[in-house]
Design an enzyme around this catalytic site. Structure first.
Site: not given
Length: 720
Positions: A44, A113, A173, A353-357, A359-360
């Site tokens: 489309e 459409k 679509c 930024p890698l926090s070790g948690g 999510d990151s």
């Protein structure tokens, strides 16, 4: 036999990049022709890109689309092959989203459409008009096009093309998903081949819904259903997830990839249309309804598409549909989206930024997966991916990526920004994961910057705030946490712009955010902290899904440290750790991540306000909670949801993956200034809770008697 070879495709288009889009279209036609196909279907709005949004209101966009179509038609691209192209155009005073069907350097028909997508992420009624007449009218071609093609008018509207040996029609679509889809009426009129051009985005667990609709379109009425979709990031939050396919009489006979770094993927199927006629002839109800059908207008085209019996042609057989697990979807969808964003933005890499948690670390794993996909695609011979990787990674002397960790070292910085509140465990987890992925890792202590700011504050005010565990108030405690969080955001952007210069690399790095959908919904993040970034690949993914992804990635991506990260209790590490106190996310929020997912689905997918949410949760949780306890939970959620809603207005652009996302830009449109006391609604909840407690209202642990809304509130597939 009537043997027909058709081609549909996934195209990685980019909104408003007409050169890119035109090249992909031409490449797809070339491949379709080489395969011997006589019909080629594209996505489309493929000429402009689907995501042009308000650019569709500019006359330039329509003009450039016509110019691209003219270039195609003046060449030999449509010789001997029916091609359907998606583009906007203007008829009279109205702007339409159209499929333009062409053959042998002429336009056969223009199909506007009829039913526009206008919910969720879609706003087509903002830019287009729906074609409401079930008829064909004459469309006057623009003079420049008319003169070039020696063609003045074209049939425009609802109808189908009647070739000498079959009939072909378009369904665009959203029309597939309407209560009365056009393909039903068209099938009764003898249409055997349906072409659906789509701009459908990825959402976790959504593919099955789409494929069931495609299968259902021909299962009871026969037919060949061709489906084409965009694939990739075309300039916004959405990832179009391809999976172009061909369905014959309810069986999938050809299926393209859902996630890929390829710009062009063509899917070919060889079919016998007599199988369609045979099925229809065997269904008595189909025959009866066809005998009294409303007549749909058609365009007679004296051209044959089919071949007779030919032993050299091998017919496509039904195949087993390929589905990815949700964990694979989280790895591959955002990974491909980030690659498109990186190569098209002009950036030289990412900084996280890698926090070790959890999510990151999930974001880091997705970047690692992206690097693996790039190296794999280069090994498979994709020259475009190779060229992009050489440019982004600054390879010279004929070198190119052959190892994902080496490639990650060139394009991915991770930085652990620790404070006195950070634990050695998270610091080591971040370092180990960075080593496994191959990123260039930095370990920075931000205590000095925090101390400088607190000294400045003390000089200005004469006071120095303290943490709650040290005798401070809630206001002091929150302020000290926010200082740490916001310093990390400032430092992240500083490093992203200057560290490449330090390492004698040109360009800049994109900062990656790592807040999840549940934290956004609750507002459990600091405004302008590390949730503020250039893009966020997990901003629309739930904590529960991310935990499952981490377990999967530990074994399937080879990042074994993720297992330990997943097992650790979630904590922001913004308060001091004491022998009798350790900060935990779910304690801070006053609710679990599982409860947040339920609130999110009830609020967005099932459209519950505070009162109806309370009523539904009395059924869902009635076996373990009293109505008063349910009341307290619902009011606690809505209080903090409304207090923090303003944070959604500055939420980092995030990959869209979840149907209860609170993303304020286009998906979840609500005010951001609330009366957080909800006086009327909470008063109604209190009245209902008191009455219910008196009646000893309860539920059952197995969900018996649960309403539809409550039953679906905990199901990730609900509302798809």
């Amino acid at each position: 036999m009537r043997l027909l070879k058709v081609a549909t495709c996934n195209l990685n288009q980019w909104a408003m990049d007409f050169d890119c889009n035109l090249n992909n279209i031409k490449e797809s036609i070339t491949r379709a022709k080489e395969a011997g196909a006589v019909i080629r279907l594209g996505p489309e709005l493929e000429i402009t890109g689907y995501g042009c949004e308000d650019h569709f209101l500019e006359l330039d966009t329509v003009t450039h689309a016509w110019e691209c179509l003219k270039e195609i038609l003046l060449g030999d691209w449509t010789d001997g092959i029916v091609c359907s192209f998606g583009m906007p155009l203007i008829q009279g005073s109205e702007r339409y989203n159209c499929q333009v069907l062409c053959l042998n350097r002429k336009i056969i028909m223009i199909r506007p459409k009829m039913w526009l997508a206008n919910d969720g992420n879609y706003r087509e009624l903002r830019w287009f008009t729906a074609w409401k007449q079930k008829e064909l009218v004459d469309f006057q071609l623009p003079s420049e096009i008319s003169n070039a093609l020696s063609q003045h008018t074209v049939p425009f509207g609802y109808g189908y093309i009647q070739f000498l040996d079959t009939a072909v029609a378009v369904e665009v679509c959203e029309e597939l998903f309407t209560p009365i889809a056009p393909h039903a009426e068209l099938a009764l009129n003898g249409v055997e081949v349906f072409m659906n051009a789509s701009g459908s985005h990825h959402q976790l667990r959504k593919l099955d819904v789409r494929l069931r609709a495609l299968i259902g379109a021909t299962h009871t009425r026969g037919g060949v259903y061709m489906y084409s979709n965009q694939q990739g990031c075309d300039g916004g939050r959405l990832y179009y997830d391809g999976c172009s396919c061909v369905v014959v009489n309810g069986d999938v006979v050809a299926q393209g990839s859902q996630f890929s770094l390829k710009d062009v993927e063509v899917v070919v199927a060889e079919i016998d249309l007599d199988a369609v006629a045979s099925l229809r002839g065997s269904i008595s109800s189909f025959q009866e309804q066809a005998s009294c059908k409303p007549k749909v207008p058609s365009i007679a085209t004296p051209y044959k598409l089919c071949q007779s019996f030919n032993v050299k042609m091998s017919l496509s057989s039904p195949l087993e549909i390929r589905y990815h697990s949700p964990e694979e979807e989280i790895a591959f969808g955002p990974g491909c989206w980030m690659w498109d964003y990186l190569r098209r933005s002009g950036a030289s890499g990412f900084l996280l930024p890698l926090s070790g948690g959890a999510d990151s670390s999930s974001v880091a794993a997705i970047v690692g997966c992206m690097c693996q996909l790039v190296v794999k695609e280069i090994a498979n011979g994709d020259e475009q991916v190779k060229a992009d990787a050489i440019r982004i990674g600054h390879y010279t002397d004929g070198q190119f990526p052959t190892d994902s960790k080496e490639f990650a070292k060139r394009i991915f910085y991770t930085v652990f920004m620790g404070s006195e509140n950070s634990s050695e465990a998270t610091r080591m987890r971040a370092k180990l994961l960075a080593d496994e992925i191959g990123s260039w890792h930095l370990d920075v202590c931000i205590d000095g910057v925090i101390a400088a700011l607190l000294s400045l504050f003390q000089t200005l005010t004469g006071k120095r705030p303290r943490y709650k565990v040290d005798g401070g108030s809630n206001i002091e405690n929150l302020g000290l946490q926010n200082i740490q969080a916001r310093i990390r955001m400032v430092l992240a952007f500083m490093l992203a712009s200057l560290v490449p210069w330090v390492h004698n690399k040109p360009g800049f790095y994109l900062v990656l955010g790592s807040s999840n959908v549940d934290e956004g919904l609750r507002g459990y993040l600091t405004k302008y902290d590390c949730s503020s970034a250039d893009i966020n690949p997990i901003g629309s993914i739930s904590k529960q899904d991310l935990r499952r992804f981490l377990r999967w990635a530990a074994s399937h991506l080879g990042y074994t440290s993720l297992a330990e990260i997943e097992a650790a209790p979630p904590t922001a590490e913004l308060e001091p750790i004491r022998s009798n106190y350790s900060q935990l996310d779910e304690v801070d929020m006053g609710m679990t991540y599982e409860e947040l997912s339920v609130y999110g689905r009830l609020r967005k997918i099932f459209r519950c306000g505070p009162v109806s949410m309370f009523q539904n949760l009395c059924y869902k949780w009635g076996a373990r909670l009293t109505p008063s306890e349910v009341s307290d939970k619902v009011k606690h959620f809505f209080k903090y949801y409304s207090i923090n809603r303003h944070k959604m207005t500055v939420l980092t652009p995030s990959y869209h993956a979840e149907s209860y996302s609170p993303e304020d830009n286009r998906f979840d449109l609500r005010q951001f200034l609330y009366n957080a006391r909800w006086p009327y609604q909470f008063r109604k909840i209190d009245e209902l809770a008191r009455a219910s407690d008196q009646e000893k209202m309860g539920g059952t642990s197995n969900g018996v008697g649960m309403g539809v809304v409550a039953a679906g509130s905990g199901d990730p597939k609900a509302g798809l």
